[in-house]
Design a protein around this motif. Structure first.
Motif, short mmCIF file in Angstrom:
data_model
loop_
_atom_site.label_atom_id
_atom_site.label_comp_id
_atom_site.label_asym_id
_atom_site.label_seq_id
_atom_site.Cartn_x
_atom_site.Cartn_y
_atom_site.Cartn_z
N ASN A 226 0.33 -10.58 5.93
CA ASN A 226 -0.71 -10.37 7.20
C ASN A 226 -0.43 -8.43 7.50
OD1 ASN A 226 -1.41 -12.65 6.87
ND2 ASN A 226 -0.19 -13.23 8.37
N VAL A 227 0.21 -7.78 6.11
CA VAL A 227 0.77 -6.19 6.00
C VAL A 227 -0.92 -5.54 6.98
CG1 VAL A 227 0.19 -5.85 4.03
CG2 VAL A 227 1.46 -4.50 4.97
N ASN A 228 -2.21 -5.65 6.57
CA ASN A 228 -3.13 -5.08 6.93
C ASN A 228 -3.32 -5.08 7.50
OD1 ASN A 228 -4.05 -7.98 5.72
ND2 ASN A 228 -6.28 -6.43 5.89
N ARG A 229 -3.28 -5.88 9.09
CA ARG A 229 -3.36 -5.82 10.56
C ARG A 229 -3.41 -4.64 11.26
NH1 ARG A 229 1.67 -8.37 10.09
NH2 ARG A 229 3.61 -6.96 11.03
N ASP A 259 -4.40 2.08 14.28
CA ASP A 259 -3.62 1.98 13.15
C ASP A 259 -3.43 0.63 12.46
OD1 ASP A 259 -1.60 4.70 14.57
OD2 ASP A 259 -2.69 3.27 16.37
N THR A 260 -2.82 1.06 11.29
CA THR A 260 -3.22 0.17 10.54
C THR A 260 -2.15 0.14 9.77
OG1 THR A 260 -4.97 -0.20 10.49
CG2 THR A 260 -4.68 -1.37 8.51
N ARG A 261 -1.10 -1.58 9.46
CA ARG A 261 0.17 -1.82 8.94
C ARG A 261 0.16 -0.92 7.18
NH1 ARG A 261 5.71 -5.01 10.59
NH2 ARG A 261 7.53 -4.18 9.13
N GLY A 262 -0.66 -1.39 6.63
CA GLY A 262 -0.91 -1.52 5.49
C GLY A 262 -2.16 -2.06 4.89
N PRO A 263 -2.21 -1.73 3.32
CA PRO A 263 -3.92 -1.86 3.21
C PRO A 263 -4.57 -3.46 2.94
CG PRO A 263 -3.12 -0.72 1.53
CD PRO A 263 -1.44 -1.16 2.95
N ALA A 264 -5.02 -3.76 2.24
CA ALA A 264 -5.49 -5.56 1.92
C ALA A 264 -6.10 -4.80 0.18
CB ALA A 264 -7.56 -5.09 2.42
N LEU A 265 -5.04 -4.84 -0.36
CA LEU A 265 -5.10 -4.49 -1.62
C LEU A 265 -4.35 -5.70 -2.38
CD1 LEU A 265 -2.84 -1.03 -2.41
CD2 LEU A 265 -5.04 -1.77 -2.43
N PHE A 286 6.93 0.42 0.06
CA PHE A 286 6.82 0.55 1.61
C PHE A 286 5.22 -0.18 2.62
CE2 PHE A 286 4.65 3.73 0.18
CZ PHE A 286 4.19 4.74 0.90
N ASP A 287 4.46 -0.48 3.09
CA ASP A 287 3.51 -1.02 3.81
C ASP A 287 2.71 0.29 4.06
OD1 ASP A 287 5.18 -3.31 4.40
OD2 ASP A 287 5.56 -2.90 5.77
N ALA A 288 3.11 1.00 3.74
CA ALA A 288 1.38 2.08 3.15
C ALA A 288 0.62 2.25 4.71
CB ALA A 288 0.91 1.95 2.26
N PRO A 289 1.40 3.21 5.80
CA PRO A 289 0.46 2.86 7.10
C PRO A 289 -1.32 3.70 6.80
CG PRO A 289 2.06 4.35 7.04
CD PRO A 289 2.38 3.76 5.70
N THR A 290 -1.76 3.65 7.01
CA THR A 290 -3.26 4.02 7.86
C THR A 290 -3.32 4.46 9.55
OG1 THR A 290 -4.35 3.93 5.51
CG2 THR A 290 -5.68 4.82 7.64
N ARG A 291 -3.39 5.71 9.09
CA ARG A 291 -3.75 6.13 11.30
C ARG A 291 -4.63 6.68 11.73
NH1 ARG A 291 2.48 6.69 11.25
NH2 ARG A 291 1.79 9.09 10.56
N VAL A 292 -5.71 6.82 12.23
CA VAL A 292 -6.63 7.41 11.97
C VAL A 292 -6.75 7.62 13.74
CG1 VAL A 292 -10.01 7.12 12.35
CG2 VAL A 292 -8.41 5.78 11.15
N VAL A 353 2.80 9.66 -1.94
CA VAL A 353 1.91 10.47 -1.27
C VAL A 353 1.45 10.28 0.17
CG1 VAL A 353 -0.80 9.25 -2.59
CG2 VAL A 353 -0.06 11.82 -1.31
N VAL A 354 1.54 11.09 0.39
CA VAL A 354 0.93 11.31 2.15
C VAL A 354 0.14 12.83 2.62
CG1 VAL A 354 2.36 11.82 4.62
CG2 VAL A 354 3.56 10.92 2.58
N SER A 355 -0.80 11.75 2.93
CA SER A 355 -2.32 12.78 2.99
C SER A 355 -2.62 12.78 4.70
CB SER A 355 -3.44 12.22 2.17
OG SER A 355 -4.53 13.39 2.37
N THR A 356 -2.67 14.09 5.05
CA THR A 356 -3.44 14.04 6.35
C THR A 356 -4.39 14.96 7.01
OG1 THR A 356 -1.07 14.09 7.87
CG2 THR A 356 -2.75 14.77 8.77
#
Length: 738
Positions: A226-229, A259-265, A286-292, A353-356
């Motif tokens: 459930n990585v995309n929580r 804060d999202t731990r990983g994408p819904a892929l 790795f889990d590929a997080p997203t932060r907004v 790729v790390v993008s901000t």
């Protein structure tokens, strides 16, 4: 879908902050909007608008822009598998995955959220503020260039918050728990308090929320289920001070973290939609997080004069989108080449790729909204924005076991820090002339002057190995002047029926050419692309106001489209194409009895390129006649809600929601780098049941009950990836208002 029927079946919400010196009565159940920067009945606005009230959003379980997009004809989200990340567009005005700047503007109250700059990252940010304590959402269709300015090619999304009320104490609270079939469990809590500090003069409204959205996708590469929580938290404080009957000040501050731990892929067999590792699974190292992050502060003052209202707004907005993506399959083939240049990578090296995109936007607007003065009324004002983006994008080498970045110089494969500054000052005005009380024409103009300064450098192992060292671009500058126009004709044969014809233009700012290599003959300055929207429609209430119906037919001509092209082996942005969009939208709300409410809408969008330069065909495979990517031709939705009296203070509710989007294409048919894939249509059904007792409500919702494995988007490659919709889920909700 409008909320007219819903508004008639319950107590009308408190009126929004006035933008018109002549109040509009809403007690009859009419929906009042401020889309034209003055209060008007929705039926009387000569433009296509979809309105969703805050109560409707809560009843339907709408929590994000992805949810209400499917209820709004013409509104589409190009998903990027994480909250706050993606593209939002209206009426098919998009250029697909390579689009750099936004074509639809998002507003929070009177504050523009979307970056205007061509290099400000606006196309990658799908604003997703929490929908707690919302008065309504207004989706304005078609270009809104005269009143809302740059980048409103397709339209504007306005999120209107509830305002403090100094007349009395009140509050709301809500708690929910959600379980996803085959996935995780999440919960949310929110509360709002409205506190009069000085009766009828000063009030504070405070809102807080916390939400754990459950995941449903597993990353078998790390063993994370459930990585995309996602976790949402934040709040809003609003202070309203009315020192005199003519003067009002609103001060607002709000913040939100997602804060999202990983994408819904889901990993697919290359070039197909067939799962490679099993349904709802992918394999990344790795889990590929997203932060907004959203931070907003604004001050608005309103002063009533005998002729109209003066409104001044100043705002400061910070937004940040941070993403991380596994790109090992793309960059690992370069490791042997780097070794020949002296950069030897360990066998367990992976790439990310790390993008901000951190943006700071300061805006100010001053406008005058007149009363009706004999046979005329008008809105006139000025606007200023200052936007800064300092956006690093790095391709980094990481250790597969620890996910730690390798020591330099190996750690940075590519580094592209950019700095962009955009400024705009504009003057605007709309004038309405009443030829008769039921017949009027409106003309509008906006003149905008914008400047942009950009600088960037390219470094890392890649550039050292292939080009002998870093590449630094000289600072580049551009400026533009742009006029936008509006013309409408409105005829109201009765107080409950309105016909309109509308012609409006809009534009998206251009900017400097920012390619690393600009060959001779290439554009050094990208010009704005522009649209003209031609539309006719009607809005009316029928059958003793038990049926509301709206419909419009439109055509859009899009010129000088900003597209990526190929010139002398260099990839560049250029004004390199034209497109046309034809479509129609129908919206209905019915209330055949006091206890039954139904809504339905239907949208048709035929968007296609009509002309592109040869370099565009060479690079992205597009030719004249190709459908524009990511745009479903048909969209539809419907809701049905039945109230059931069960006793003196007890009432039941049964309801259902239907959503449909037809198939879409991910790219252009001739694309090689981004192979075109036909995404199947999406159909979902939701059911809900509830009980209300005095001020307390209990609701059960089952969403996507047929558990259709919908695909929101697709990324090509070896392997390829599908971005997944949420599967079947079950929610229990408890709320109260006092």
């Amino acid at each position: 879908m409008t909320t007219r029927a819903a508004a008639q079946s319950e107590a009308p919400p408190p009126p929004a902050a006035s933008t018109d010196a002549d109040p509009v009565e809403a007690s009859s159940g009419d929906i009042v909007v401020t889309a034209s920067k003055r209060e008007q009945k929705l039926r009387d606005v000569p433009a296509a608008i979809t309105v969703l009230s805050g109560d409707t959003l809560a009843n339907l379980g709408v929590q994000s822009v992805r949810d209400y997009a499917t209820l709004t004809p013409g509104l589409t989200v190009q998903d990027s598998a994480s909250p706050g990340y993606g593209k939002i567009f209206i009426r098919g005005l998009t250029t697909g995955s390579l689009q750099q700047s936004a074509t639809t503007v998002y507003y929070i109250d009177d504050v523009p959220f979307t970056a205007s700059s061509a290099n400000g990252g606006g196309a990658f940010i799908a604003p997703d503020p929490e929908l707690t304590d919302i008065e309504r959402i207004e989706v304005l269709k078609g270009p809104q260039g005269t009143l809302y300015g740059a980048s409103s090619l397709g339209g504007v999304i306005r999120l209107v918050s509830r305002s403090p009320d100094a007349a009395g104490f009140s509050g709301r609270a809500r708690g929910e728990m959600t379980a996803i079939d085959g996935g995780g469990v999440g919960y949310s809590a929110s509360a709002t308090l409205n506190v009069p500090l000085v009766t009828d003069r000063l009030a504070l409204r405070a809102t807080g929320f916390y939400r754990e959205a459950p995941g449903y996708v597993d990353n078998i590469g790390t063993g994370t289920n459930n990585v995309n929580r996602s976790r949402y938290k934040g709040g809003r404080l609003a202070l309203r001070w009315t020192p005199t009957d003519r003067l009002t000040f609103d001060v607002v501050g709000q913040l939100q973290n997602i804060d999202t731990r990983g994408p819904a892929l889901q990993t697919n067999v290359a070039g197909t939609l067939t799962p490679l590792d099993g349904a709802r699974r992918y394999s990344n190292f790795f889990d590929a997080p997203t932060r907004v992050r959203y931070r907003l502060a604004s001050v608005t003052g309103r002063y009533d004069t005998d002729l109209g209202q003066i409104i001044a707004t100043g705002a400061y907005l910070e937004s940040k989108l941070h993403t991380e993506v596994d790109v090992t399959s793309t960059y690992s083939p370069f490791f042997p080449v780097f070794a020949s240049a002296g950069y030897v990578y360990p066998a367990n090296t992976r790439a990310a790729v790390v993008s901000t995109i951190p943006a700071v936007k300061k805006t100010a607007e001053l406008r005058f909204v007149s009363r009706r003065l004999g046979g005329i009324e008008f809105v006139a004002g000025g606007f200023y924005t200052n936007e800064r983006v300092a956006s690093p994008t790095d391709i980094v080498a990481r250790d597969m076991a620890t996910n730690a970045k390798l020591p330099e110089p190996l750690g940075t494969i590519i580094s592209i820090p950019i700095n962009d500054k955009y400024e705009e000052v504009s003057a605007f005005g709309n004038l309405t002339v009443y030829l008769a009380d039921n017949l009027d024409v409106t003309g509008g103009l906006r003149l905008a002057h914008s400047t942009e300064d950009f600088n960037a450098s390219y470094g890392g192992v890649y550039y050292t190995a292939f080009l002998g060292g870093p590449v630094t671009l000289p600072p580049v500058h551009s400026s533009h002047d742009q006029l936008t126009y509006l013309g409408t004709l409105r005829w109201r044969p009765t107080s409950l029926l309105s016909f309109f014809a509308r012609a409006a233009s809009g534009y998206r700012p251009g900017g400097p050419q920012v390619a690393a290599i600009v060959p001779p003959g290439a554009q050094t300055r990208i010009n704005p692309d522009t649209v003209w929207n031609y539309e006719i429609g009607f809005k009316g209430d029928f059958l003793n106001r038990k049926l509301s119906l709206e419909a419009s037919v439109y055509r859009i001509d899009w010129n000088n489209i900003q597209l990526y092209t190929m010139l002398n082996s260099s990839q560049l942005l250029a004004n390199a194409g034209k497109a046309r969009v034809d479509g129609f939208e129908v919206q209905m709300a019915a209330r055949p009895t006091e206890m039954l409410t139904a809504t339905a809408n239907l949208g048709y969008t035929n968007s296609r390129l009509t002309k592109v330069d040869p370099g565009v065909t060479a690079y992205i495979g597009a030719v004249g006649g190709d459908p524009i990517p990511q745009t479903p031709r048909w969209t539809a939705s419907a809701t049905l809600d039945q109230l059931i009296p069960l006793g003196d203070d007890l009432q039941g509710q049964l309801g259902a929601t239907f959503r449909y989007q037809s198939h879409r294409f991910t790219s252009f048919p001739g694309s090689v780098a981004d192979p075109n894939v036909r995404l199947p249509g999406r159909t979902t059904f939701d059911l809900r049941a509830g009980l209300s007792y005095r001020k307390y409500q209990l609701q059960l919702r089952a969403e996507n009950i047929t558990d259709r494995g919908g695909i929101a988007n697709y990324t090509p490659g070896v392997p390829s990836f599908s971005y997944l919709m949420r599967p079947r889920s079950f929610t229990v909700s408890v709320s109260t208002a006092f």
